[in-house]
Scaffold this motif. Structure first.
Motif, PDB file in Angstrom:
ATOM      1  N   ASN A  39      10.139   1.694  -2.118  1.00 14.01           N
ATOM      2  CA  ASN A  39      10.758   3.021  -2.198  1.00 14.01           C
ATOM      3  C   ASN A  39       9.903   4.076  -2.894  1.00 14.01           C
ATOM      4  OD1 ASN A  39      11.109   2.046  -4.731  1.00 14.01           O
ATOM      5  ND2 ASN A  39      13.336   1.931  -4.654  1.00 14.01           N
ATOM      6  N   CYS A  40       8.647   3.730  -3.260  1.00 12.57           N
ATOM      7  CA  CYS A  40       7.785   4.757  -3.869  1.00 12.57           C
ATOM      8  C   CYS A  40       7.587   5.921  -2.897  1.00 12.57           C
ATOM      9  CB  CYS A  40       6.429   4.159  -4.239  1.00 12.57           C
ATOM     10  SG  CYS A  40       6.489   3.044  -5.652  1.00 12.57           S
ATOM     11  N   HIS A  41       7.494   5.626  -1.602  1.00 11.43           N
ATOM     12  CA  HIS A  41       7.232   6.692  -0.615  1.00 11.43           C
ATOM     13  C   HIS A  41       8.395   7.692  -0.551  1.00 11.43           C
ATOM     14  CE1 HIS A  41       9.580   3.739   1.616  1.00 11.43           C
ATOM     15  NE2 HIS A  41       9.917   4.697   2.446  1.00 11.43           N
ATOM     16  N   LEU A  42       9.596   7.270  -0.912  1.00  9.62           N
ATOM     17  CA  LEU A  42      10.738   8.188  -0.866  1.00  9.62           C
ATOM     18  C   LEU A  42      10.549   9.328  -1.867  1.00  9.62           C
ATOM     19  CD1 LEU A  42      13.627   5.560  -0.696  1.00  9.62           C
ATOM     20  CD2 LEU A  42      12.607   6.851   1.191  1.00  9.62           C
ATOM     21  N   PHE A  43       9.897   9.009  -2.996  1.00  4.47           N
ATOM     22  CA  PHE A  43       9.668  10.022  -4.023  1.00  4.47           C
ATOM     23  C   PHE A  43       8.393  10.815  -3.750  1.00  4.47           C
ATOM     24  CE2 PHE A  43      12.398   6.893  -5.817  1.00  4.47           C
ATOM     25  CZ  PHE A  43      13.274   7.606  -6.609  1.00  4.47           C
ATOM     26  N   LEU A  44       7.373  10.129  -3.231  1.00  4.05           N
ATOM     27  CA  LEU A  44       6.062  10.772  -3.092  1.00  4.05           C
ATOM     28  C   LEU A  44       5.896  11.486  -1.756  1.00  4.05           C
ATOM     29  CD1 LEU A  44       3.894   7.952  -4.696  1.00  4.05           C
ATOM     30  CD2 LEU A  44       4.607  10.105  -5.733  1.00  4.05           C
ATOM     31  N   GLN A  45       6.746  11.145  -0.764  1.00  3.60           N
ATOM     32  CA  GLN A  45       6.682  11.796   0.551  1.00  3.60           C
ATOM     33  C   GLN A  45       5.240  11.869   1.059  1.00  3.60           C
ATOM     34  OE1 GLN A  45       9.561  13.248   2.207  1.00  3.60           O
ATOM     35  NE2 GLN A  45      10.678  12.088   0.688  1.00  3.60           N
ATOM     36  N   PRO A  46       4.557  10.739   1.193  1.00  4.28           N
ATOM     37  CA  PRO A  46       3.141  10.800   1.572  1.00  4.28           C
ATOM     38  C   PRO A  46       2.941  11.175   3.037  1.00  4.28           C
ATOM     39  CG  PRO A  46       3.876   8.549   1.539  1.00  4.28           C
ATOM     40  CD  PRO A  46       5.036   9.372   1.059  1.00  4.28           C
ATOM     41  N   GLU A  47       1.751  11.715   3.299  1.00  4.80           N
ATOM     42  CA  GLU A  47       1.322  11.860   4.695  1.00  4.80           C
ATOM     43  C   GLU A  47       0.487  10.623   4.969  1.00  4.80           C
ATOM     44  OE1 GLU A  47      -0.834  15.485   4.529  1.00  4.80           O
ATOM     45  OE2 GLU A  47       0.962  16.622   4.004  1.00  4.80           O
ATOM     46  N   TRP A  48       0.973   9.763   5.849  1.00  4.48           N
ATOM     47  CA  TRP A  48       0.236   8.522   6.124  1.00  4.48           C
ATOM     48  C   TRP A  48      -1.067   8.870   6.838  1.00  4.48           C
ATOM     49  CZ3 TRP A  48       2.241   5.357   2.991  1.00  4.48           C
ATOM     50  CH2 TRP A  48       3.607   5.212   2.831  1.00  4.48           C
ATOM     51  N   GLN A  49      -2.172   8.322   6.315  1.00  7.48           N
ATOM     52  CA  GLN A  49      -3.487   8.671   6.855  1.00  7.48           C
ATOM     53  C   GLN A  49      -3.747   8.062   8.230  1.00  7.48           C
ATOM     54  OE1 GLN A  49      -6.047   7.305   3.756  1.00  7.48           O
ATOM     55  NE2 GLN A  49      -5.834   9.178   2.560  1.00  7.48           N
ATOM     56  N   ASN A  50      -3.279   6.859   8.430  1.00 12.30           N
ATOM     57  CA  ASN A  50      -3.556   6.157   9.688  1.00 12.30           C
ATOM     58  C   ASN A  50      -2.234   5.687  10.252  1.00 12.30           C
ATOM     59  OD1 ASN A  50      -6.482   6.083   9.357  1.00 12.30           O
ATOM     60  ND2 ASN A  50      -6.018   4.760   7.622  1.00 12.30           N
ATOM     61  N   PRO A  51      -2.223   5.325  11.521  1.00  8.99           N
ATOM     62  CA  PRO A  51      -1.029   4.647  12.000  1.00  8.99           C
ATOM     63  C   PRO A  51      -0.845   3.369  11.182  1.00  8.99           C
ATOM     64  CG  PRO A  51      -2.561   5.101  13.796  1.00  8.99           C
ATOM     65  CD  PRO A  51      -3.256   5.458  12.530  1.00  8.99           C
ATOM     66  N   SER A  52       0.406   2.947  10.979  1.00  6.38           N
ATOM     67  CA  SER A  52       0.625   1.736  10.192  1.00  6.38           C
ATOM     68  C   SER A  52      -0.081   0.557  10.862  1.00  6.38           C
ATOM     69  CB  SER A  52       2.106   1.461  10.055  1.00  6.38           C
ATOM     70  OG  SER A  52       2.686   1.397  11.326  1.00  6.38           O
ATOM     71  N   ARG A  53      -0.576  -0.344  10.010  1.00  4.19           N
ATOM     72  CA  ARG A  53      -1.340  -1.487  10.505  1.00  4.19           C
ATOM     73  C   ARG A  53      -0.490  -2.748  10.458  1.00  4.19           C
ATOM     74  NH1 ARG A  53      -6.229  -2.220   6.913  1.00  4.19           N
ATOM     75  NH2 ARG A  53      -5.922  -0.143   6.087  1.00  4.19           N
ATOM     76  N   GLU A  54      -0.544  -3.518  11.504  1.00  4.89           N
ATOM     77  CA  GLU A  54       0.177  -4.798  11.489  1.00  4.89           C
ATOM     78  C   GLU A  54      -0.584  -5.795  10.625  1.00  4.89           C
ATOM     79  OE1 GLU A  54       0.992  -6.634  15.194  1.00  4.89           O
ATOM     80  OE2 GLU A  54       2.599  -5.236  15.682  1.00  4.89           O
ATOM     81  N   VAL A  55       0.141  -6.574   9.843  1.00  2.80           N
ATOM     82  CA  VAL A  55      -0.481  -7.658   9.074  1.00  2.80           C
ATOM     83  C   VAL A  55      -0.004  -8.972   9.685  1.00  2.80           C
ATOM     84  CG1 VAL A  55      -0.661  -8.755   6.808  1.00  2.80           C
ATOM     85  CG2 VAL A  55      -0.597  -6.262   6.988  1.00  2.80           C
ATOM     86  N   THR A  56      -0.944  -9.842   9.965  1.00  2.65           N
ATOM     87  CA  THR A  56      -0.588 -11.107  10.616  1.00  2.65           C
ATOM     88  C   THR A  56      -1.045 -12.288   9.770  1.00  2.65           C
ATOM     89  OG1 THR A  56      -2.672 -11.149  11.850  1.00  2.65           O
ATOM     90  CG2 THR A  56      -0.796 -10.111  12.945  1.00  2.65           C
ATOM     91  N   ILE A  57      -0.430 -13.426  10.038  1.00  6.12           N
ATOM     92  CA  ILE A  57      -0.915 -14.685   9.465  1.00  6.12           C
ATOM     93  C   ILE A  57      -1.225 -15.627  10.627  1.00  6.12           C
ATOM     94  CG2 ILE A  57       0.289 -14.555   7.252  1.00  6.12           C
ATOM     95  CD1 ILE A  57       2.421 -16.441   8.452  1.00  6.12           C
ATOM     96  N   THR A  58      -2.043 -16.620  10.344  1.00  6.86           N
ATOM     97  CA  THR A  58      -2.402 -17.599  11.373  1.00  6.86           C
ATOM     98  C   THR A  58      -1.453 -18.781  11.295  1.00  6.86           C
ATOM     99  OG1 THR A  58      -4.703 -16.944  11.135  1.00  6.86           O
ATOM    100  CG2 THR A  58      -4.290 -19.047  12.220  1.00  6.86           C
TER     101      THR A  58
END
Ligand code: SF4
Ligand code: SF4
Length: 283
Positions: A39-58
């Motif tokens: 919930n930090c983003h709710l207070f900081l209202q950031p402009e996301w620099q990149n499209p969100s990245r998927e994180v995967t595991i093997t």
């Protein structure tokens, strides 16, 4: 300097403190490791620099045309992720810890690897606080462990030169341990109640085991009810009380409205001054 902010349980004000410390600083990276409920983003209202990245595991994938149900994979898996049904191995991937042991052990080369999405990672700058670089992650619903996602988020900060604040998951689970590990200093946030003391003691045990210098911030400090219950524990463990945040209705109102109160900038400045001293004593 890597500074983690943790607490024995949720709702003690850890994120509040992380935001207060971040906004009192001109150039810092804040990592929201509370990936089940960021919930930090709710207070900081950031402009996301990149499209969100998927994180995967093997995780393993069984080729049923090669598998003969010998059970070797099931025998080597310490996490009971495999069951044998007739002549086929069945994988319960939510139990898999991606160690690769079954892949090496399978005598029929029936196991290959595939990627499984466990969450997303976002990086941005806060519009109202351009000095704050925010790294945030969201764990995919149903993913049993946040550890790989938190590790990935921490890797994002590995090459940064400035100070990094980690807003850790609540409690003393393996997610919290992963987040706190390798910190130069850990701030434990607590409330002056018997429950707060109990949870704080558990969190202190973790930072002691990990040999991380630790300080305590008492949130909802109240002269009427007394902070002695926490101060006595800190004294017995030789852990300093860095600051007390008073129980304040106006602060709670501003926080609930998504504003970071000016009332406590002196508190955050005082904590930063103590951390600067600590910087001279930690590597
Ligand atoms: S070890 Fe290989 S062959 Fe044996 S049950 Fe597991 S996947 Fe099938
Ligand atoms: S990769 Fe490791 S944890 Fe996952 S199923 Fe195979 S042996 Fe078990």
């Amino acid at each position: 300097m890597l500074i983690s902010i943790a607490s024995g349980k949720g709702g003690t004000g850890k994120t509040t403190l992380a935001l207060l410390l971040a906004t009192a600083y001109s150039n810092i990276t804040l990592v929201d490791c509370d990936v089940e409920e960021p919930n930090c983003h709710l207070f900081l209202q950031p402009e996301w620099q990149n499209p969100s990245r998927e994180v995967t595991i093997t995780i393993p994938h069984v080729n049923s045309s090669l598998c003969n149900g010998c059970g070797t994979c099931s025998a080597v898996c310490l996490f009971n992720a495999f069951a044998i049904s007739g002549k086929t191995a069945l994988l319960f991937d939510e139990l898999c810890h991606s160690c690769g042991g079954c892949l090496l052990a399978c005598p029929k080369d029936a196991i290959s690897e595939e990627q499984k999405n466990i969450g997303t990672l976002m990086i941005g700058r806060a519009a109202a606080h351009p000095g704050i670089h925010l790294v945030s992650g969201v764990l995919q619903v149903g993913t049993p462990s946040a550890v790989p996602l938190i590790k990935k988020m921490k890797q994002e900060t590995a090459n940064l030169t400035g100070d990094v604040l980690l807003d850790c998951p609540p409690g003393t689970s393996c997610s919290m341990v992963t987040a706190v590990k390798d910190s130069n200093f850990c701030i434990l946030v607590t409330e002056p109640t018997p429950f707060g003391r109990h949870d704080l003691e558990l969190a202190m045990n973790i930072t002691r085991l990990l040999q991380i210098p630790t300080g305590v911030v008492i949130n909802k400090s109240d002269a009427a009810t007394g902070d002695e219950i926490i101060e006595a524990l800190c004294e017995s463990r030789q852990i300093p009380v860095l600051a007390k945040i008073p129980h304040s209705l106006s602060f709670a109102r501003q926080y609930a409205a998504g504003h970071i109160s000016d009332e406590f900038r002196t508190v955050s400045s005082s904590i930063w001054n103590q951390l600067k001293t600590e910087r001279g004593t930690t590597k």
